[in-house]
Design a protein around this motif. Structure first.
Motif, PDB file in Angstrom:
ATOM      1  N   GLY A  31       3.795  -0.616  -6.800  1.00 36.36           N
ATOM      2  CA  GLY A  31       3.249  -0.419  -8.133  1.00 36.36           C
ATOM      3  C   GLY A  31       1.765  -0.124  -8.195  1.00 36.36           C
ATOM      4  N   THR A  32       1.065  -0.160  -7.075  1.00 36.96           N
ATOM      5  CA  THR A  32      -0.352   0.193  -7.018  1.00 36.96           C
ATOM      6  C   THR A  32      -0.635   0.830  -5.670  1.00 36.96           C
ATOM      7  N   PRO A  33      -1.262   1.993  -5.627  1.00 38.06           N
ATOM      8  CA  PRO A  33      -1.516   2.640  -4.330  1.00 38.06           C
ATOM      9  C   PRO A  33      -2.428   1.831  -3.426  1.00 38.06           C
ATOM     10  N   TYR A  34      -3.341   1.056  -4.013  1.00 37.09           N
ATOM     11  CA  TYR A  34      -4.237   0.227  -3.200  1.00 37.09           C
ATOM     12  C   TYR A  34      -3.446  -0.875  -2.492  1.00 37.09           C
ATOM     13  N   GLY A  35      -2.513  -1.488  -3.229  1.00 40.29           N
ATOM     14  CA  GLY A  35      -1.666  -2.505  -2.620  1.00 40.29           C
ATOM     15  C   GLY A  35      -0.742  -1.919  -1.580  1.00 40.29           C
ATOM     16  N   ALA A  36      -0.185  -0.729  -1.858  1.00 42.23           N
ATOM     17  CA  ALA A  36       0.697  -0.072  -0.900  1.00 42.23           C
ATOM     18  C   ALA A  36      -0.071   0.292   0.365  1.00 42.23           C
ATOM     19  N   SER A  37      -1.301   0.781   0.214  1.00 42.88           N
ATOM     20  CA  SER A  37      -2.118   1.127   1.378  1.00 42.88           C
ATOM     21  C   SER A  37      -2.442  -0.103   2.208  1.00 42.88           C
ATOM     22  N   THR A  38      -2.767  -1.220   1.528  1.00 44.84           N
ATOM     23  CA  THR A  38      -3.043  -2.467   2.253  1.00 44.84           C
ATOM     24  C   THR A  38      -1.822  -2.912   3.030  1.00 44.84           C
ATOM     25  N   LEU A  39      -0.657  -2.815   2.401  1.00 42.39           N
ATOM     26  CA  LEU A  39       0.576  -3.225   3.071  1.00 42.39           C
ATOM     27  C   LEU A  39       0.880  -2.318   4.256  1.00 42.39           C
ATOM     28  N   GLN A  40       0.722  -1.010   4.065  1.00 45.04           N
ATOM     29  CA  GLN A  40       1.000  -0.064   5.144  1.00 45.04           C
ATOM     30  C   GLN A  40       0.076  -0.298   6.339  1.00 45.04           C
ATOM     31  N   LEU A  41      -1.219  -0.463   6.078  1.00 42.92           N
ATOM     32  CA  LEU A  41      -2.167  -0.677   7.168  1.00 42.92           C
ATOM     33  C   LEU A  41      -1.934  -2.014   7.855  1.00 42.92           C
ATOM     34  N   SER A  42      -1.494  -3.016   7.092  1.00 43.25           N
ATOM     35  CA  SER A  42      -1.168  -4.313   7.692  1.00 43.25           C
ATOM     36  C   SER A  42       0.024  -4.197   8.639  1.00 43.25           C
ATOM     37  N   ALA A  44       0.923  -1.480  10.247  1.00 42.57           N
ATOM     38  CA  ALA A  44       0.461  -0.764  11.428  1.00 42.57           C
ATOM     39  C   ALA A  44      -0.313  -1.682  12.362  1.00 42.57           C
ATOM     40  N   THR A  45      -1.170  -2.536  11.799  1.00 41.98           N
ATOM     41  CA  THR A  45      -1.953  -3.471  12.619  1.00 41.98           C
ATOM     42  C   THR A  45      -1.047  -4.436  13.356  1.00 41.98           C
ATOM     43  N   ALA A  46      -0.063  -4.986  12.638  1.00 39.84           N
ATOM     44  CA  ALA A  46       0.865  -5.933  13.260  1.00 39.84           C
ATOM     45  C   ALA A  46       1.679  -5.265  14.370  1.00 39.84           C
ATOM     46  N   LEU A  47       2.120  -4.034  14.118  1.00 38.43           N
ATOM     47  CA  LEU A  47       2.894  -3.308  15.123  1.00 38.43           C
ATOM     48  C   LEU A  47       2.072  -3.065  16.378  1.00 38.43           C
ATOM     49  N   THR A 226      -7.346  -0.474  21.352  1.00 38.61           N
ATOM     50  CA  THR A 226      -8.324   0.294  20.577  1.00 38.61           C
ATOM     51  C   THR A 226      -7.773   0.616  19.194  1.00 38.61           C
ATOM     52  N   ALA A 227      -6.548   1.101  19.146  1.00 39.18           N
ATOM     53  CA  ALA A 227      -5.927   1.417  17.858  1.00 39.18           C
ATOM     54  C   ALA A 227      -5.767   0.171  17.002  1.00 39.18           C
ATOM     55  N   MET A 228      -5.416  -0.967  17.624  1.00 43.23           N
ATOM     56  CA  MET A 228      -5.264  -2.220  16.879  1.00 43.23           C
ATOM     57  C   MET A 228      -6.576  -2.625  16.220  1.00 43.23           C
ATOM     58  N   ILE A 229      -7.673  -2.527  16.966  1.00 46.41           N
ATOM     59  CA  ILE A 229      -8.985  -2.891  16.410  1.00 46.41           C
ATOM     60  C   ILE A 229      -9.345  -1.952  15.265  1.00 46.41           C
ATOM     61  N   SER A 230      -9.063  -0.659  15.433  1.00 43.59           N
ATOM     62  CA  SER A 230      -9.346   0.315  14.377  1.00 43.59           C
ATOM     63  C   SER A 230      -8.578  -0.026  13.107  1.00 43.59           C
ATOM     64  N   PHE A 231      -7.316  -0.374  13.240  1.00 38.26           N
ATOM     65  CA  PHE A 231      -6.508  -0.695  12.068  1.00 38.26           C
ATOM     66  C   PHE A 231      -6.877  -2.046  11.468  1.00 38.26           C
ATOM     67  N   MET A 232      -7.363  -2.964  12.285  1.00 35.55           N
ATOM     68  CA  MET A 232      -7.860  -4.224  11.727  1.00 35.55           C
ATOM     69  C   MET A 232      -9.031  -3.965  10.788  1.00 35.55           C
ATOM     70  N   GLY A 269       5.757   4.491   7.301  1.00 37.43           N
ATOM     71  CA  GLY A 269       4.406   5.014   7.154  1.00 37.43           C
ATOM     72  C   GLY A 269       3.419   4.354   8.090  1.00 37.43           C
ATOM     73  N   GLY A 270       3.523   3.037   8.249  1.00 44.04           N
ATOM     74  CA  GLY A 270       2.611   2.327   9.134  1.00 44.04           C
ATOM     75  C   GLY A 270       2.762   2.758  10.577  1.00 44.04           C
ATOM     76  N   ALA A 271       4.006   2.955  11.017  1.00 39.84           N
ATOM     77  CA  ALA A 271       4.238   3.398  12.394  1.00 39.84           C
ATOM     78  C   ALA A 271       3.698   4.804  12.607  1.00 39.84           C
ATOM     79  N   CYS A 272       3.902   5.685  11.620  1.00 42.37           N
ATOM     80  CA  CYS A 272       3.373   7.055  11.728  1.00 42.37           C
ATOM     81  C   CYS A 272       1.848   7.049  11.791  1.00 42.37           C
ATOM     82  N   ALA A 273       1.229   6.220  10.956  1.00 40.33           N
ATOM     83  CA  ALA A 273      -0.231   6.143  10.951  1.00 40.33           C
ATOM     84  C   ALA A 273      -0.751   5.631  12.288  1.00 40.33           C
ATOM     85  N   ALA A 274      -0.096   4.606  12.831  1.00 44.29           N
ATOM     86  CA  ALA A 274      -0.517   4.055  14.118  1.00 44.29           C
ATOM     87  C   ALA A 274      -0.404   5.101  15.227  1.00 44.29           C
TER      88      ALA A 274
END
Length: 341
Positions: A31-42, A44-47, A226-232, A269-274
């Motif tokens: 329902g909010t792109p900012y929340g969706a982006s936070t969830l997606q990046l989270s 990716a970071t966890a993965l 390196t990618a994990m730190i970037s996504f953090m 989306g998170g996996a693709c971004a990672a």
């Protein structure tokens, strides 16, 4: 091996198109792109953290205190790119905003190559590189301008403006986005020049992100870490933005219950971004920033054309047209020119 690197750049470009498509499902659920982006990046970071642990590379984080501070800032590009898209799409229109992003990407990547910035090996300017860059830009322009309006199922009732939908051929209704030029006239705040500059800068940060992350990889020697730190860094940044917007009531609170009904591929989306971020900072030192960007943009547009043509991932169908095919040919030709010179 070199051909494998080139193919990898094309593939991760395809993943960008898939990421943008599946994220629409995540945005719709949260329902909010900012929340969706936070969830997606989270996600990716966890993965990436799980992959770093599985590969035995997580210990590389102990080297972080000894690296230059700016090597840790590559992740800031992702929130800037996402936020700029949110700001620019309703003001300039999707077509104009996408064109600005690509313009920024191409010229930033050429700047990195030609001036040897941020640790990138310097590459002299040649006629082939110049023509290739122009061909890529011309190809994207033709692809964007040549696409037909989306075809969606006919509306069961009146359109939001009160007029009933008009059925198109084969039982579809034609939905046309506002013209980019008309949208530009409605811009406010920064003014037209300011929004255009923001779009170019937002596109330009993506190659810079790849170069900064490549420098960080040299420091800690582990690409997954390196990618994990970037996504953090990206996740913390967008989470702070979300918190500020929630505190000032500039965005609705994220919803989580609808996530249960979201299709499973909405989480990709998170996996693709990672995969994209990891691949770009690995490829840029090997094949150059301009070549990496040219090939990823080509892959992105090719995958987008397939998704549009067949209406995949629950998107409206936009049949391929001769201008769009011409644009794709220009993209491929431009990528080859940049690579071979």
């Amino acid at each position: 091996m070199h051909a494998l690197f080139l193919a990898s750049a094309l593939l991760v470009g395809c993943l960008l198109a898939v990421q943008a498509s599946v994220n629409l499902q995540l945005n719709k659920a949260v329902g909010t792109p900012y929340g969706a982006s936070t969830l997606q990046l989270s996600v990716a970071t966890a993965l990436l953290a799980l992959l770093a642990v599985a590969a035995g590379a997580i210990g590389a984080v102990r080297l972080v205190p000894g690296v230059p501070f700016w090597h840790l800032l590559g992740g800031l590009a992702s929130p800037l790119y996402i936020t700029s898209g949110i700001l620019l799409f309703p003001r300039l229109g999707a077509l104009a905003a996408a064109g600005l992003f690509v313009t920024g990407q191409m010229f930033a990547s050429l700047g990195l190559d030609l001036f040897g910035l941020l640790g990138i090996a310097r590459k002299p300017l040649s006629v082939g590189i110049a023509l290739g860059a122009l061909a890529v830009l011309a190809g994207i322009t033709v692809v964007i301008r040549g696409q037909r309006p989306a075809q969606t199922p006919p509306s069961a009732g009146p359109a939001p403006g009160g007029a009933p939908g008009t059925p198109g051929r084969a039982g579809t209704a034609t939905v046309t986005a506002p013209a980019a030029t008309a949208a530009v006239r409605r811009t406010g705040g920064l003014g037209q020049g300011g929004w255009i500059l923001l779009g170019i800068v937002a596109g330009a940060v993506l190659p810079v992100q790849g170069a900064v992350n490549a420098a960080l990889r040299k420091d800690i020697h582990q690409p997954v870490t390196t990618a994990m730190i970037s996504f953090m860094a990206a996740t913390i940044t967008i989470a702070v933005v979300l918190a500020v917007l929630l505190a000032t009531r500039r965005t609705p609170r994220p919803r989580f219950a609808p996530l249960r009904t979201m299709p499973w591929w909405g989480w990709l989306g998170g996996a693709c971004a990672a995969a994209y971020v990891t691949a770009t900072f690995t490829l840029i030192p090997t094949i150059g920033a301009a070549t990496t960007v040219a090939l990823t943009v080509t892959g992105q547009q090719a995958a987008s054309a397939v998704i549009d043509n067949y209406g995949l991932l629950r998107l409206p169908r936009r049949p391929l047209t001769a201008p769009r095919l011409t644009g794709l040919a220009l993209l491929i030709a431009g990528s080859v020119l940049v690579q071979l010179t």
